[in-house]
Design a protein around this motif. Sequence first.
Motif, PDB file in Angstrom:
ATOM      1  N   GLU A 100       0.830  -1.206   0.000  1.00  0.00           N
ATOM      2  CA  GLU A 100       0.000   0.000   0.000  1.00  0.00           C
ATOM      3  C   GLU A 100       0.860   1.250   0.000  1.00  0.00           C
ATOM      4  O   GLU A 100       0.536   2.233  -0.677  1.00  0.00           O
ATOM      5  CB  GLU A 100      -0.929  -0.006   1.216  1.00  0.00           C
ATOM      6  N   GLU A 101       1.960   1.234   0.738  1.00  0.00           N
ATOM      7  CA  GLU A 101       2.851   2.403   0.797  1.00  0.00           C
ATOM      8  C   GLU A 101       3.470   2.666  -0.575  1.00  0.00           C
ATOM      9  O   GLU A 101       3.523   3.806  -1.034  1.00  0.00           O
ATOM     10  CB  GLU A 101       3.943   2.165   1.847  1.00  0.00           C
ATOM     11  N   ILE A 102       3.932   1.616  -1.241  1.00  0.00           N
ATOM     12  CA  ILE A 102       4.535   1.770  -2.575  1.00  0.00           C
ATOM     13  C   ILE A 102       3.489   2.272  -3.564  1.00  0.00           C
ATOM     14  O   ILE A 102       3.754   3.174  -4.375  1.00  0.00           O
ATOM     15  CB  ILE A 102       5.150   0.435  -3.036  1.00  0.00           C
ATOM     16  N   GLU A 103       2.287   1.712  -3.487  1.00  0.00           N
ATOM     17  CA  GLU A 103       1.203   2.139  -4.385  1.00  0.00           C
ATOM     18  C   GLU A 103       0.859   3.610  -4.147  1.00  0.00           C
ATOM     19  O   GLU A 103       0.639   4.372  -5.094  1.00  0.00           O
ATOM     20  CB  GLU A 103      -0.022   1.267  -4.130  1.00  0.00           C
ATOM     21  N   LYS A 104       0.857   4.014  -2.897  1.00  0.00           N
ATOM     22  CA  LYS A 104       0.550   5.406  -2.545  1.00  0.00           C
ATOM     23  C   LYS A 104       1.606   6.349  -3.125  1.00  0.00           C
ATOM     24  O   LYS A 104       1.283   7.402  -3.687  1.00  0.00           O
ATOM     25  CB  LYS A 104       0.510   5.519  -1.014  1.00  0.00           C
ATOM     26  N   GLN A 105       2.889   5.971  -2.995  1.00  0.00           N
ATOM     27  CA  GLN A 105       3.967   6.800  -3.541  1.00  0.00           C
ATOM     28  C   GLN A 105       3.861   6.909  -5.057  1.00  0.00           C
ATOM     29  O   GLN A 105       4.032   7.994  -5.628  1.00  0.00           O
ATOM     30  CB  GLN A 105       5.321   6.206  -3.161  1.00  0.00           C
ATOM     31  N   LYS A 106       3.569   5.786  -5.718  1.00  0.00           N
ATOM     32  CA  LYS A 106       3.461   5.812  -7.183  1.00  0.00           C
ATOM     33  C   LYS A 106       2.304   6.699  -7.639  1.00  0.00           C
ATOM     34  O   LYS A 106       2.444   7.456  -8.595  1.00  0.00           O
ATOM     35  CB  LYS A 106       3.285   4.397  -7.726  1.00  0.00           C
ATOM     36  N   SER A 107       1.173   6.597  -6.943  1.00  0.00           N
ATOM     37  CA  SER A 107       0.023   7.420  -7.338  1.00  0.00           C
ATOM     38  C   SER A 107       0.319   8.896  -7.101  1.00  0.00           C
ATOM     39  O   SER A 107      -0.088   9.744  -7.892  1.00  0.00           O
ATOM     40  CB  SER A 107      -1.228   6.990  -6.577  1.00  0.00           C
ATOM     41  N   LYS A 108       1.059   9.207  -6.052  1.00  0.00           N
ATOM     42  CA  LYS A 108       1.427  10.601  -5.775  1.00  0.00           C
ATOM     43  C   LYS A 108       2.347  11.136  -6.879  1.00  0.00           C
ATOM     44  O   LYS A 108       2.188  12.269  -7.344  1.00  0.00           O
ATOM     45  CB  LYS A 108       2.117  10.683  -4.417  1.00  0.00           C
ATOM     46  N   GLU A 109       3.305  10.296  -7.300  1.00  0.00           N
ATOM     47  CA  GLU A 109       4.209  10.703  -8.380  1.00  0.00           C
ATOM     48  C   GLU A 109       3.440  10.927  -9.682  1.00  0.00           C
ATOM     49  O   GLU A 109       3.708  11.891 -10.410  1.00  0.00           O
ATOM     50  CB  GLU A 109       5.295   9.643  -8.580  1.00  0.00           C
ATOM     51  N   ARG A 110       2.497  10.012  -9.997  1.00  0.00           N
ATOM     52  CA  ARG A 110       1.684  10.178 -11.210  1.00  0.00           C
ATOM     53  C   ARG A 110       0.897  11.482 -11.155  1.00  0.00           C
ATOM     54  O   ARG A 110       0.837  12.226 -12.143  1.00  0.00           O
ATOM     55  CB  ARG A 110       0.694   9.013 -11.344  1.00  0.00           C
ATOM     56  N   TYR A 111       0.320  11.772  -9.997  1.00  0.00           N
ATOM     57  CA  TYR A 111      -0.472  12.993  -9.849  1.00  0.00           C
ATOM     58  C   TYR A 111       0.405  14.227 -10.038  1.00  0.00           C
ATOM     59  O   TYR A 111       0.009  15.173 -10.723  1.00  0.00           O
ATOM     60  CB  TYR A 111      -1.146  13.025  -8.469  1.00  0.00           C
ATOM     61  N   MET A 112       1.604  14.214  -9.429  1.00  0.00           N
ATOM     62  CA  MET A 112       2.495  15.378  -9.566  1.00  0.00           C
ATOM     63  C   MET A 112       2.917  15.571 -11.022  1.00  0.00           C
ATOM     64  O   MET A 112       3.011  16.706 -11.499  1.00  0.00           O
ATOM     65  CB  MET A 112       3.726  15.208  -8.667  1.00  0.00           C
ATOM     66  N   LYS A 113       3.159  14.459 -11.727  1.00  0.00           N
ATOM     67  CA  LYS A 113       3.540  14.555 -13.138  1.00  0.00           C
ATOM     68  C   LYS A 113       2.407  15.186 -13.950  1.00  0.00           C
ATOM     69  O   LYS A 113       2.639  16.116 -14.739  1.00  0.00           O
ATOM     70  CB  LYS A 113       3.870  13.159 -13.678  1.00  0.00           C
ATOM     71  N   LEU A 114       1.187  14.715 -13.750  1.00  0.00           N
ATOM     72  CA  LEU A 114       0.040  15.283 -14.455  1.00  0.00           C
ATOM     73  C   LEU A 114      -0.202  16.734 -14.036  1.00  0.00           C
ATOM     74  O   LEU A 114      -0.569  17.576 -14.858  1.00  0.00           O
ATOM     75  CB  LEU A 114      -1.223  14.461 -14.166  1.00  0.00           C
ATOM     76  N   HIS A 115       0.036  17.030 -12.780  1.00  0.00           N
ATOM     77  CA  HIS A 115      -0.157  18.392 -12.276  1.00  0.00           C
ATOM     78  C   HIS A 115       0.821  19.355 -12.947  1.00  0.00           C
ATOM     79  O   HIS A 115       0.439  20.468 -13.335  1.00  0.00           O
ATOM     80  CB  HIS A 115       0.031  18.404 -10.752  1.00  0.00           C
ATOM     81  N   LEU A 116       2.074  18.905 -13.082  1.00  0.00           N
ATOM     82  CA  LEU A 116       3.070  19.759 -13.731  1.00  0.00           C
ATOM     83  C   LEU A 116       2.745  19.954 -15.214  1.00  0.00           C
ATOM     84  O   LEU A 116       3.063  21.003 -15.782  1.00  0.00           O
ATOM     85  CB  LEU A 116       4.469  19.161 -13.563  1.00  0.00           C
ATOM     86  N   GLU A 117       2.142  18.948 -15.830  1.00  0.00           N
ATOM     87  CA  GLU A 117       1.753  19.079 -17.234  1.00  0.00           C
ATOM     88  C   GLU A 117       0.480  19.902 -17.394  1.00  0.00           C
ATOM     89  O   GLU A 117       0.122  20.271 -18.506  1.00  0.00           O
ATOM     90  CB  GLU A 117       1.553  17.688 -17.847  1.00  0.00           C
ATOM     91  N   GLY A 118      -0.199  20.171 -16.286  1.00  0.00           N
ATOM     92  CA  GLY A 118      -1.412  20.979 -16.329  1.00  0.00           C
ATOM     93  C   GLY A 118      -2.645  20.196 -16.738  1.00  0.00           C
ATOM     94  O   GLY A 118      -3.579  20.762 -17.290  1.00  0.00           O
ATOM     95  N   THR A 120      -4.460  18.138 -14.544  1.00  0.00           N
ATOM     96  CA  THR A 120      -5.403  17.874 -13.453  1.00  0.00           C
ATOM     97  C   THR A 120      -6.337  19.063 -13.276  1.00  0.00           C
ATOM     98  O   THR A 120      -6.060  20.168 -13.735  1.00  0.00           O
ATOM     99  CB  THR A 120      -4.648  17.628 -12.132  1.00  0.00           C
ATOM    100  N   ASP A 121      -7.453  18.822 -12.606  1.00  0.00           N
ATOM    101  CA  ASP A 121      -8.427  19.896 -12.372  1.00  0.00           C
ATOM    102  C   ASP A 121      -7.812  21.025 -11.556  1.00  0.00           C
ATOM    103  O   ASP A 121      -8.037  22.201 -11.839  1.00  0.00           O
ATOM    104  CB  ASP A 121      -9.654  19.341 -11.638  1.00  0.00           C
ATOM    105  N   GLN A 122      -7.050  20.639 -10.535  1.00  0.00           N
ATOM    106  CA  GLN A 122      -6.430  21.660  -9.683  1.00  0.00           C
ATOM    107  C   GLN A 122      -5.421  22.486 -10.480  1.00  0.00           C
ATOM    108  O   GLN A 122      -5.348  23.709 -10.333  1.00  0.00           O
ATOM    109  CB  GLN A 122      -5.745  20.988  -8.493  1.00  0.00           C
ATOM    110  N   ALA A 123      -4.651  21.837 -11.339  1.00  0.00           N
ATOM    111  CA  ALA A 123      -3.671  22.556 -12.148  1.00  0.00           C
ATOM    112  C   ALA A 123      -4.370  23.513 -13.108  1.00  0.00           C
ATOM    113  O   ALA A 123      -3.918  24.648 -13.309  1.00  0.00           O
ATOM    114  CB  ALA A 123      -2.806  21.563 -12.921  1.00  0.00           C
ATOM    115  N   LYS A 124      -5.485  23.061 -13.699  1.00  0.00           N
ATOM    116  CA  LYS A 124      -6.233  23.935 -14.610  1.00  0.00           C
ATOM    117  C   LYS A 124      -6.770  25.155 -13.871  1.00  0.00           C
ATOM    118  O   LYS A 124      -6.704  26.280 -14.380  1.00  0.00           O
ATOM    119  CB  LYS A 124      -7.387  23.158 -15.247  1.00  0.00           C
TER     120      LYS A 124
END
Length: 160
Positions: A100-118, A120-124
């Motif tokens: 669960e910890e590894i899965e949580k870290q991976k999902s956080k990294e995916r979210y940050m990558k999408l956020h930086l690309e603009g 995600t809803d929050q990034a928009k």
Amino acid sequence: MPRGGKKGHKGRGKQFSNPEEIDRQMKAQRELEEKGGAEKESSSESDEESSSDSDSESKKRSGVEGLIEIENPNRVSQKSKKVTEVDVTAPRELSRREREEIEKQKSKERYMKLHLEGKTDQAKADLARLAIIKKQREEAAKKRDELRKEKDAEEAKGKR
């Protein structure tokens, strides 16, 4: 105080085994050990499989295990391994928390990558807010420039 006529366990008399019963149990155990030893010697001459079976049978059991043969399917026997048998290179199975910890870290990294690309809803929303702020600052800068130019023009007229 005890209720309803029930008494606590603290005043009960102790029960002791009679010596004859203890002697009888010890004799029975000695006979089992002697029989187990005799079987062990005879089985060492035969197959190795049967010797491993007699080893488990002659093993000293405590309590009820010695009297009743019970096999618990849920009980996992702890077998010790030799150092040469242990495979260090084999992948170790992760626990649920570790997975669960590894899965949580991976999902956080995916979210940050999408956020930086603009993407995600929050990034928009952040980008839209930034665009509004930039527009307001540009308008404020234009007004300041116009006011400064007007003051310069008035000062230039006032000096003449």
